[in-house]
Design a protein around this motif. Sequence first.
Motif, PDB file in Angstrom:
ATOM      1  N   GLY A  28       0.806  -1.213   0.000  1.00 22.30           N
ATOM      2  CA  GLY A  28       0.000   0.000   0.000  1.00 22.30           C
ATOM      3  C   GLY A  28       0.841   1.265   0.000  1.00 22.30           C
ATOM      4  N   VAL A  29       1.889   1.309   0.832  1.00 22.46           N
ATOM      5  CA  VAL A  29       2.766   2.481   0.859  1.00 22.46           C
ATOM      6  C   VAL A  29       3.492   2.629  -0.473  1.00 22.46           C
ATOM      7  CG1 VAL A  29       4.798   3.492   1.956  1.00 22.46           C
ATOM      8  CG2 VAL A  29       3.031   2.430   3.364  1.00 22.46           C
ATOM      9  N   LEU A  81       9.034  -0.565   9.986  1.00 24.03           N
ATOM     10  CA  LEU A  81       8.092  -0.478   8.867  1.00 24.03           C
ATOM     11  C   LEU A  81       7.088   0.660   9.071  1.00 24.03           C
ATOM     12  CD1 LEU A  81       7.348  -4.239   8.143  1.00 24.03           C
ATOM     13  CD2 LEU A  81       8.655  -2.658   6.724  1.00 24.03           C
ATOM     14  N   ALA A  82       6.575   0.794  10.290  1.00 21.72           N
ATOM     15  CA  ALA A  82       5.596   1.854  10.557  1.00 21.72           C
ATOM     16  C   ALA A  82       6.226   3.234  10.408  1.00 21.72           C
ATOM     17  CB  ALA A  82       5.006   1.680  11.951  1.00 21.72           C
ATOM     18  N   PHE A  83       7.402   3.441  11.038  1.00 24.92           N
ATOM     19  CA  PHE A  83       8.053   4.759  10.981  1.00 24.92           C
ATOM     20  C   PHE A  83       8.448   5.120   9.551  1.00 24.92           C
ATOM     21  CE2 PHE A  83      11.939   7.249  10.741  1.00 24.92           C
ATOM     22  CZ  PHE A  83      11.597   8.369  11.477  1.00 24.92           C
ATOM     23  N   THR A  84       9.141   4.206   8.866  1.00 30.04           N
ATOM     24  CA  THR A  84       9.646   4.516   7.533  1.00 30.04           C
ATOM     25  C   THR A  84       8.514   4.742   6.537  1.00 30.04           C
ATOM     26  OG1 THR A  84      11.554   3.100   8.008  1.00 30.04           O
ATOM     27  CG2 THR A  84      11.237   3.771   5.723  1.00 30.04           C
ATOM     28  N   GLY A  85       7.476   3.903   6.603  1.00 21.24           N
ATOM     29  CA  GLY A  85       6.356   4.053   5.680  1.00 21.24           C
ATOM     30  C   GLY A  85       5.647   5.385   5.834  1.00 21.24           C
ATOM     31  N   VAL A  86       5.322   5.753   7.081  1.00 24.32           N
ATOM     32  CA  VAL A  86       4.637   7.021   7.327  1.00 24.32           C
ATOM     33  C   VAL A  86       5.544   8.196   6.988  1.00 24.32           C
ATOM     34  CG1 VAL A  86       3.622   8.488   9.119  1.00 24.32           C
ATOM     35  CG2 VAL A  86       3.087   6.051   9.059  1.00 24.32           C
ATOM     36  N   PHE A  87       6.837   8.097   7.336  1.00 23.33           N
ATOM     37  CA  PHE A  87       7.767   9.197   7.076  1.00 23.33           C
ATOM     38  C   PHE A  87       7.919   9.452   5.578  1.00 23.33           C
ATOM     39  CE2 PHE A  87      12.062  11.053   6.669  1.00 23.33           C
ATOM     40  CZ  PHE A  87      11.902  12.156   7.502  1.00 23.33           C
ATOM     41  N   MET A  88       8.113   8.391   4.805  1.00 25.65           N
ATOM     42  CA  MET A  88       8.292   8.572   3.363  1.00 25.65           C
ATOM     43  C   MET A  88       7.010   9.049   2.693  1.00 25.65           C
ATOM     44  SD  MET A  88      10.877   5.560   2.115  1.00 25.65           S
ATOM     45  CE  MET A  88      11.024   6.430   0.551  1.00 25.65           C
ATOM     46  N   ALA A  89       5.866   8.541   3.130  1.00 27.44           N
ATOM     47  CA  ALA A  89       4.600   9.002   2.560  1.00 27.44           C
ATOM     48  C   ALA A  89       4.370  10.476   2.874  1.00 27.44           C
ATOM     49  CB  ALA A  89       3.450   8.148   3.093  1.00 27.44           C
ATOM     50  N   GLY A  90       4.713  10.893   4.103  1.00 25.94           N
ATOM     51  CA  GLY A  90       4.565  12.292   4.473  1.00 25.94           C
ATOM     52  C   GLY A  90       5.485  13.208   3.697  1.00 25.94           C
ATOM     53  N   GLY A 116       9.158  22.857   5.134  1.00 21.13           N
ATOM     54  CA  GLY A 116       9.586  22.807   6.531  1.00 21.13           C
ATOM     55  C   GLY A 116       8.511  22.318   7.486  1.00 21.13           C
ATOM     56  N   ALA A 117       7.335  22.941   7.419  1.00 18.92           N
ATOM     57  CA  ALA A 117       6.252  22.557   8.325  1.00 18.92           C
ATOM     58  C   ALA A 117       5.813  21.112   8.073  1.00 18.92           C
ATOM     59  CB  ALA A 117       5.070  23.509   8.152  1.00 18.92           C
ATOM     60  N   GLY A 118       5.766  20.733   6.800  1.00 20.33           N
ATOM     61  CA  GLY A 118       5.373  19.364   6.475  1.00 20.33           C
ATOM     62  C   GLY A 118       6.351  18.340   7.002  1.00 20.33           C
ATOM     63  N   VAL A 119       7.655  18.643   6.951  1.00 16.77           N
ATOM     64  CA  VAL A 119       8.670  17.717   7.458  1.00 16.77           C
ATOM     65  C   VAL A 119       8.551  17.569   8.975  1.00 16.77           C
ATOM     66  CG1 VAL A 119      11.150  17.368   7.769  1.00 16.77           C
ATOM     67  CG2 VAL A 119      10.266  18.122   5.562  1.00 16.77           C
ATOM     68  N   VAL A 120       8.320  18.665   9.671  1.00 18.82           N
ATOM     69  CA  VAL A 120       8.170  18.601  11.127  1.00 18.82           C
ATOM     70  C   VAL A 120       6.950  17.768  11.507  1.00 18.82           C
ATOM     71  CG1 VAL A 120       7.703  19.949  13.206  1.00 18.82           C
ATOM     72  CG2 VAL A 120       9.360  20.781  11.524  1.00 18.82           C
ATOM     73  N   ALA A 176       5.329  10.152  12.235  1.00 16.95           N
ATOM     74  CA  ALA A 176       6.108   8.934  11.984  1.00 16.95           C
ATOM     75  C   ALA A 176       6.663   8.355  13.277  1.00 16.95           C
ATOM     76  CB  ALA A 176       7.239   9.228  10.999  1.00 16.95           C
ATOM     77  N   LEU A 177       7.123   9.213  14.192  1.00 16.47           N
ATOM     78  CA  LEU A 177       7.607   8.727  15.479  1.00 16.47           C
ATOM     79  C   LEU A 177       6.492   8.044  16.258  1.00 16.47           C
ATOM     80  CD1 LEU A 177       9.952  11.641  16.626  1.00 16.47           C
ATOM     81  CD2 LEU A 177      10.628   9.297  16.086  1.00 16.47           C
ATOM     82  N   ALA A 178       5.306   8.654  16.241  1.00 15.88           N
ATOM     83  CA  ALA A 178       4.159   8.029  16.930  1.00 15.88           C
ATOM     84  C   ALA A 178       3.830   6.682  16.303  1.00 15.88           C
ATOM     85  CB  ALA A 178       2.946   8.956  16.866  1.00 15.88           C
ATOM     86  N   ALA A 179       3.864   6.610  14.974  1.00 10.96           N
ATOM     87  CA  ALA A 179       3.601   5.339  14.293  1.00 10.96           C
ATOM     88  C   ALA A 179       4.660   4.302  14.646  1.00 10.96           C
ATOM     89  CB  ALA A 179       3.558   5.554  12.777  1.00 10.96           C
ATOM     90  N   GLY A 180       5.917   4.722  14.759  1.00 11.91           N
ATOM     91  CA  GLY A 180       6.984   3.804  15.131  1.00 11.91           C
ATOM     92  C   GLY A 180       6.804   3.251  16.529  1.00 11.91           C
TER      93      GLY A 180
END
Length: 327
Positions: free
Chosen positions: A21-22, A93-102, A124-128, A134-138
Amino acid sequence: MTGCGKRPDGAGWGAAVWIAGVFALLAALPLAVSGRLPERVATHWGGEAPDGSMPLWAASVFPALVWAGSACATVLTTRRAAAPAPSWAGAALAFTGVFMAGLQASAVRANLDRADWREAGSVGAGVVLTSVVALAAGVLGRLAGRRGERPSPAAGTGVGAGAAMVIPAGERFVWLSRAANPWLHLVAAVTGVAALAAVLAAACGLLTGMQGAVVAPFALASVVTWAFGSVQARVSEKGLEVAFGPLGWPVRRWTPQDIESARAESRTPAQVGGWGYRLSGAGATVMLRAGECLVVRPRTGAEFAVSVDDAERGAALLNALRAGRPG
């Protein structure tokens, strides 16, 4: 995750759907709004202004390939470790997937409706925000993986349905068993990816005015099926604890003094009225797979049954604790 040559369990199927899915989201997101993007899109920022770009097709393919390589490396390492669901793999998997999608969503949004990639806005704001989510997902992925790592069941001999385990004086035993329904995990993964896709589409300017109507049903379905797609039963000197979902919540508890008797019994969905948490003339049953169930008869109220492996041993330990035998 599963070892080589083994059939995937519920967590394995859920991870497979998440990875696919990601991958699809990363590849499809720029293409879905290609009519509103320049021929080359900004893909790297040196502060507020972009300083690097890629053709649209490369901006679609490259992040998807990076994700695929990262996810495959995690899966292969997990298989070599011969662990059923290590916590670090779920977190990765959770952190990397959410981080890359974001990051992909932030980049697409910054390029949206720009005539040239040099005019792209800041990310900038989107990366933060992406980093926080992503941390919460991890963390959630790690907690879920830790609950999937179960120890060996307590030792014992000569136990049968309704029997009590012989516990040597001064010894303490803990019995732990889990059951999961892979179809519910698949539903949770699919609806979760759909909810994430809707969120990213909204972040890119699509679904205007429809975010709640699209995201909420998928997100609710994903959370509910994920929470009740697995169950864990634990017997210790404190009694019986039945926890639902990878995070172990909600929880039902009985002390040894609350239990009149315990036994192992084979039950089917047809006998209890279907799958999931069922109420019938036999009491409450958590039915995630047909077969052996741990059944307890409380001193007050109806019987409670949960479909987990090695129920006979769990019942025997409960009966020993209930009788006040050494342990």
